[in-house]
Design an enzyme around this catalytic site. Sequence first.
Site, PDB file in Angstrom:
ATOM      1  N   ASP A   9       0.859  -1.173   0.000  1.00 19.03           N
ATOM      2  CA  ASP A   9       0.000   0.000   0.000  1.00 19.03           C
ATOM      3  C   ASP A   9       0.907   1.239   0.000  1.00 19.03           C
ATOM      4  OD1 ASP A   9      -2.448   1.567   0.428  1.00 19.03           O
ATOM      5  OD2 ASP A   9      -1.681   1.829   2.468  1.00 19.03           O
ATOM      6  N   ASP A  11      -0.219   5.187   0.929  1.00 21.09           N
ATOM      7  CA  ASP A  11      -0.465   6.155   2.004  1.00 21.09           C
ATOM      8  C   ASP A  11      -0.529   5.456   3.354  1.00 21.09           C
ATOM      9  OD1 ASP A  11      -0.942   8.614   0.351  1.00 21.09           O
ATOM     10  OD2 ASP A  11      -2.566   7.379  -0.448  1.00 21.09           O
ATOM     11  N   ASP A 168      -1.468  -0.850   5.924  1.00 22.44           N
ATOM     12  CA  ASP A 168      -1.615  -0.259   7.258  1.00 22.44           C
ATOM     13  C   ASP A 168      -3.051  -0.269   7.731  1.00 22.44           C
ATOM     14  OD1 ASP A 168      -2.296   1.781   5.249  1.00 22.44           O
ATOM     15  OD2 ASP A 168      -2.487   3.127   6.967  1.00 22.44           O
TER      16      ASP A 168
END
Length: 221
Positions: A9, A11, A168
């Site tokens: 991922d 961001d 995250d």
Amino acid sequence: MALALVSFDLDGTLVDTAGEIAEAANRALQEHGLPRQPDAHLALLIGHGAHALMRKLLAQLQARMDEAPVLASFDRHYADTTGTTGQPYPGAVEALDLLRSRGLRVACVTNKELRHTQHLLRHHRLQDRFDLVIGGDSLPQKKPDPAVLRHVSATLGVPLQAMAHVGDSATDVEAARNAGVRAWVVPYGYNAGRPIAEAGPDAIFPDLLAAAHAALQADAR
């Protein structure tokens, strides 16, 4: 099965972008006569793409207006704020370089719109560290739809059983689960303010370099 592919991922996983996304969103709100919102609140909305974030904001503010000009304003402001405050997380660059040096394939898979993704990666000189970059509008589907990571697997010619996805958020964990790949996470990032352990990942690593070393150990088995 040994690992041959790790997708990441963007961001909140590779780059800490919350501040500059929030500033772009607030500039867009102000431009259309709407009040600025706290950065901490805006960070909770990150994860489904910038336009999805702006649509949520407009709904929360009960703004009765055409969303298209607001989205266009965000795009313009985010082009200006990208890279102004955000930085790759410690160990991110080293992790990517380590995996590639050992022959693993590496992908960036984000729900951020592709043009913003490419701009961010270029700014931080990360674009050449990936074999494949998938943005939120690259395919008809977005994470957590299983089609996204399955597309990455097929495009790079690596079986799903030999792939891990690192993120995250619960969205990343769900995306990995849905596609049948290993669901790995880091404990920082955004995840709507919730502890990532609640999402039930396969593994939580303190940073991306630790995740890279785990991938190499899995590759060696």
